[in-house]
Design a protein around this motif. Structure first.
Motif, PDB file in Angstrom:
ATOM      1  N   ALA A 102       0.829  -1.207   0.000  1.00  0.00           N
ATOM      2  CA  ALA A 102       0.000   0.000   0.000  1.00  0.00           C
ATOM      3  C   ALA A 102       0.863   1.255   0.000  1.00  0.00           C
ATOM      4  CB  ALA A 102      -0.911  -0.004   1.218  1.00  0.00           C
ATOM      5  N   ASP A 105      -0.098   7.292   1.542  1.00  0.00           N
ATOM      6  CA  ASP A 105      -1.346   8.021   1.779  1.00  0.00           C
ATOM      7  C   ASP A 105      -2.508   7.099   2.074  1.00  0.00           C
ATOM      8  OD1 ASP A 105      -1.272   7.128  -0.838  1.00  0.00           O
ATOM      9  OD2 ASP A 105      -2.459   8.807  -1.620  1.00  0.00           O
ATOM     10  N   GLU A 106      -2.493   5.904   1.490  1.00  0.00           N
ATOM     11  CA  GLU A 106      -3.553   4.928   1.779  1.00  0.00           C
ATOM     12  C   GLU A 106      -3.410   4.371   3.200  1.00  0.00           C
ATOM     13  OE1 GLU A 106      -5.282   0.974  -0.413  1.00  0.00           O
ATOM     14  OE2 GLU A 106      -4.263   2.496  -1.632  1.00  0.00           O
ATOM     15  N   ARG A 109      -4.602   7.139   5.566  1.00  0.00           N
ATOM     16  CA  ARG A 109      -6.059   7.228   5.554  1.00  0.00           C
ATOM     17  C   ARG A 109      -6.677   6.091   6.376  1.00  0.00           C
ATOM     18  NH1 ARG A 109      -7.397   6.316   0.273  1.00  0.00           N
ATOM     19  NH2 ARG A 109      -5.798   7.830  -0.237  1.00  0.00           N
ATOM     20  N   ASP A 110      -6.132   4.879   6.208  1.00  0.00           N
ATOM     21  CA  ASP A 110      -6.638   3.717   6.944  1.00  0.00           C
ATOM     22  C   ASP A 110      -6.412   3.884   8.443  1.00  0.00           C
ATOM     23  OD1 ASP A 110      -7.896   1.198   7.012  1.00  0.00           O
ATOM     24  OD2 ASP A 110      -5.975   0.143   7.006  1.00  0.00           O
TER      25      ASP A 110
END
Length: 134
Positions: A102, A105-106, A109-110
């Motif tokens: 991943a 930024d993902e 966010r998570d």
């Protein structure tokens, strides 16, 4: 020189969980939330002490280089958002297999979504951008 009122984004060793007994206490007595790439376990402790984080990356993620990259990303997410987290929490973040692939930024966010679900973000911190404080 640091200007007054400026938030400093530091991450000292005192902000980390390091002992196995601390991880076990969070696992046994805390609550956990599962996301796409991460699992966040929390335990409310002394409300005056700053929040601390522990990071778990298993060998299933990949070799040592991959595990260290994921660990550094999670550490940076916590460091940049530490001012938004309420005091007195012990957090354990467990990286799932998909976190190795991943993008940053993902992952961020998570992690923030899990922190909101866990209700550990301080009031009035929703939507604040760390870039506004530098």
């Amino acid at each position: 020189m640091v200007r007054p009122g400026r938030i400093r984004f530091k991450f000292p060793r005192s902000s980390r969980l390091s002992r196995a007994c601390e991880f076990n206490l969070v696992k046994a007595s805390g609550k956990s939330w599962t996301g796409k790439h991460l699992v966040l376990a929390t335990l409310a402790r002394d409300s005056d002490a700053p929040s601390r984080i522990g990071i778990v990356t298993t060998r299933r993620l990949g070799n040592a280089v991959t595990r260290n990259q994921v660990r550094r990303r999670i550490r940076e997410i916590f460091r940049l958002n530490h001012h938004r987290i309420q005091s007195g929490f012990w957090l354990v973040t467990i990286a799932r297999f998909s976190s190795a692939l991943a993008p940053y930024d993902e992952l961020e966010r998570d992690w923030l979504r899990l922190a909101e679900r866990a209700s550990i973000l301080a009031l009035g911190s929703h939507g604040s951008n760390p870039a506004d404080f530098t």
